[in-house]
Write an enzyme that holds these catalytic residues in place. Structure first.
Site, PDB file in Angstrom:
ATOM      1  N   HIS A  34       0.867  -1.191   0.000  1.00 30.89           N
ATOM      2  CA  HIS A  34       0.000   0.000   0.000  1.00 30.89           C
ATOM      3  C   HIS A  34       0.899   1.235   0.000  1.00 30.89           C
ATOM      4  O   HIS A  34       1.411   1.639   1.037  1.00 30.89           O
ATOM      5  CB  HIS A  34      -0.908   0.028   1.225  1.00 30.89           C
ATOM      6  CG  HIS A  34      -1.915   1.136   1.199  1.00 30.89           C
ATOM      7  ND1 HIS A  34      -3.266   0.909   1.204  1.00 30.89           N
ATOM      8  CD2 HIS A  34      -1.786   2.486   1.150  1.00 30.89           C
ATOM      9  CE1 HIS A  34      -3.925   2.062   1.180  1.00 30.89           C
ATOM     10  NE2 HIS A  34      -3.029   3.036   1.144  1.00 30.89           N
ATOM     11  N   HIS A  36       1.646   5.316  -1.713  1.00 31.60           N
ATOM     12  CA  HIS A  36       1.321   6.505  -2.500  1.00 31.60           C
ATOM     13  C   HIS A  36       2.620   7.102  -3.039  1.00 31.60           C
ATOM     14  O   HIS A  36       3.516   7.454  -2.263  1.00 31.60           O
ATOM     15  CB  HIS A  36       0.604   7.550  -1.638  1.00 31.60           C
ATOM     16  CG  HIS A  36      -0.712   7.092  -1.106  1.00 31.60           C
ATOM     17  ND1 HIS A  36      -1.895   7.291  -1.766  1.00 31.60           N
ATOM     18  CD2 HIS A  36      -1.023   6.422   0.040  1.00 31.60           C
ATOM     19  CE1 HIS A  36      -2.893   6.785  -1.062  1.00 31.60           C
ATOM     20  NE2 HIS A  36      -2.391   6.246   0.041  1.00 31.60           N
ATOM     21  N   LYS A 120      -9.111  -0.358  -6.222  1.00 30.38           N
ATOM     22  CA  LYS A 120      -9.193   0.298  -4.916  1.00 30.38           C
ATOM     23  C   LYS A 120     -10.551   0.956  -4.712  1.00 30.38           C
ATOM     24  O   LYS A 120     -11.010   1.734  -5.547  1.00 30.38           O
ATOM     25  CB  LYS A 120      -8.089   1.360  -4.785  1.00 30.38           C
ATOM     26  CG  LYS A 120      -8.067   2.095  -3.439  1.00 30.38           C
ATOM     27  CD  LYS A 120      -7.741   1.153  -2.286  1.00 30.38           C
ATOM     28  CE  LYS A 120      -7.837   1.861  -0.935  1.00 30.38           C
ATOM     29  NZ  LYS A 120      -6.698   2.747  -0.679  1.00 30.38           N
ATOM     30  N   HIS A 158     -10.623   1.022   1.444  1.00 31.48           N
ATOM     31  CA  HIS A 158     -10.461   2.033   2.493  1.00 31.48           C
ATOM     32  C   HIS A 158     -11.709   1.920   3.361  1.00 31.48           C
ATOM     33  O   HIS A 158     -12.787   2.361   2.989  1.00 31.48           O
ATOM     34  CB  HIS A 158     -10.340   3.434   1.899  1.00 31.48           C
ATOM     35  CG  HIS A 158     -10.131   4.493   2.936  1.00 31.48           C
ATOM     36  ND1 HIS A 158      -8.947   5.174   3.078  1.00 31.48           N
ATOM     37  CD2 HIS A 158     -10.950   4.984   3.906  1.00 31.48           C
ATOM     38  CE1 HIS A 158      -9.040   6.044   4.076  1.00 31.48           C
ATOM     39  NE2 HIS A 158     -10.252   5.938   4.595  1.00 31.48           N
ATOM     40  N   HIS A 196      -4.856  -0.605   5.743  1.00 31.65           N
ATOM     41  CA  HIS A 196      -4.460   0.170   6.927  1.00 31.65           C
ATOM     42  C   HIS A 196      -5.445   0.022   8.089  1.00 31.65           C
ATOM     43  O   HIS A 196      -6.063   0.979   8.531  1.00 31.65           O
ATOM     44  CB  HIS A 196      -4.248   1.644   6.591  1.00 31.65           C
ATOM     45  CG  HIS A 196      -5.226   2.259   5.653  1.00 31.65           C
ATOM     46  ND1 HIS A 196      -6.596   2.201   5.815  1.00 31.65           N
ATOM     47  CD2 HIS A 196      -5.019   2.972   4.509  1.00 31.65           C
ATOM     48  CE1 HIS A 196      -7.193   2.838   4.832  1.00 31.65           C
ATOM     49  NE2 HIS A 196      -6.264   3.306   4.024  1.00 31.65           N
ATOM     50  N   ASP A 270       1.245   2.640   3.595  1.00 29.70           N
ATOM     51  CA  ASP A 270       0.384   3.804   3.347  1.00 29.70           C
ATOM     52  C   ASP A 270       1.217   5.086   3.378  1.00 29.70           C
ATOM     53  O   ASP A 270       0.725   6.157   3.748  1.00 29.70           O
ATOM     54  CB  ASP A 270      -0.761   3.888   4.351  1.00 29.70           C
ATOM     55  CG  ASP A 270      -1.856   4.872   3.937  1.00 29.70           C
ATOM     56  OD1 ASP A 270      -1.943   5.196   2.737  1.00 29.70           O
ATOM     57  OD2 ASP A 270      -2.615   5.322   4.816  1.00 29.70           O
TER      58      ASP A 270
END
Length: 369
Positions: A34, A36, A120, A158, A196, A270
């Protein structure tokens, strides 16, 4: 103030000489399930930190505009590859951003592409750049979810409701009760990753599901910090993330789940970089930049729990096994050697403050030839 490194030029953390017995751990090279990476200058600034430590990473699609098609995912992947340091073998694993209007055919295209590995789910308004997310999962996305079952394409979730009437600390539990549990019951063959996880409720839910069907990623911040960390010594914007940090009882439950060796939990940082000016402002962005320190922090957690023997499965085995991908064959070294986290990392457009900025950590990762 600690040292400032320029991203892309740092060779990794600077060691501080320590006394005592030297201790090294050799681990199969981990993956980040995970991550970004953003785009533009920020992408070029941060990708080397992930590439230095991780073999592969699941790349989040919440750009502006979001990565909603296979063609967009392929183009984003090319941008990432161009931004990598020379001779890097880091592999980005792409994802699509689920919307109310996605077609089942897009899932077929994604599977045939060979570069898209998951879809996602962002409930609309749940986190950074989620305004284009799903408003009605069962009413508008069921055909896509059914095609994902056929294509063995995991759904990455999420897991928070976005109703403003719901207390922000209760949104994960309510999402499990009203959306995630009904989803798993309706589509039991759909592979789901609850991203997460932050609560005891999430740990119990994941462990109640069939191994290999439902799993969870775990961040360093939710293993090491509780909600007091947002306010101690004044408001701490660099500890603000979504899902927000929870009570200590929840942190302890997550630590227990990963350090007792459950195969349903695996590494997902994350890591979410924002320029300092967008964190330290009247309406600061959610996200913690952890890529440079993540492996050091995970090792800290497992050492404190007396579970270093279970670290490699969490960092390197459980994730690829769930995704049906081969484990990495290369190794990294974690040495018991102190190093100081820089106060910030500078790049062309500004600077980024990492998790645990300015603090001394006890485990130093390095590659092995």
């Amino acid at each position: 103030m600690g040292s400032k490194f320029f991203l892309g030029k740092a060779e990794g953390p600077r060691p501080i000489k320590t006394k005592g017995v030297k201790m090294d751990l050799s681990l199969t090279r981990p993956d980040d399930w995970h991550l970004h990476l953003r785009d533009g200058d920020l992408l070029g600034a941060v990708v080397s930190h992930s590439a230095h430590h991780f073999g592969r990473a699941i790349i989040m699609p919440n750009l502006k505009p979001p990565v909603m098609t296979t063609a967009a995912a392929v183009a984003y992947r090319e941008s990432i590859l161009k931004a990598l340091p020379e001779n890097s073998d880091f592999t980005p694993l792409m994802t699509l951003y689920l919307t109310d209007h996605m077609s089942p055919n897009e899932i077929k295209l994604a599977r045939r592409s060979g570069v898209v590995f998951a879809v996602k789910l962002y409930p609309a308004g749940a986190t950074t750049n989620s305004q284009d997310g799903v408003t009605d999962l069962f009413g508008k996305c069921l055909p896509v979810l059914e095609e994902m079952v056929e294509q063995n394409m995991p759904l990455l979730v999420h897991g928070e409701v976005t109703d403003p009437e719901v207390d922000i600390f209760d949104r994960e539990k309510l999402f499990i009760d009203t959306i995630l549990r009904p989803l798993v019951q309706k589509l039991p063959r759909l592979k789901v990753v609850m991203e997460h996880v932050t609560t005891l409720d999430a740990v119990r839910f994941v462990e109640s599901c069939i191994e290999g069907s439902v799993a969870a990623t775990v961040t360093p911040q939710h293993l090491l910090l509780n909600r007091n960390s947002l306010f101690q010594g004044g408001l701490q914007p660099h500890n603000y993330c979504l899902p927000v940090l929870k009570r200590e009882i929840h942190r302890q439950a997550i630590v227990s789940a990963v350090t007792r060796g459950s195969k349903q939990f695996f590494l997902g940082t994350d890591s979410a970089p924002h320029e300092r000016r967008w964190k330290e402002c009247p309406c600061g962005c959610a996200g913690i930049y952890s890529s440079p320190v993540a492996l050091s922090l995970y090792a800290m957690v497992f050492e404190q729990a007396g579970a270093l023997d279970k670290l490699e499965a969490f960092t390197s085995f459980n994730g690829p096994d769930f995704y049906g991908l081969p484990r990495n064959t290369s190794k990294i070294r974690l040495s018991k050697a102190q190093w100081r986290v820089p106060e910030s990392y500078a790049f062309e457009s500004g600077e980024i403050v990492p998790m645990f900025a300015g603090q001394t950590l006890e485990w130093r990762p390095s590659t092995m030839d």
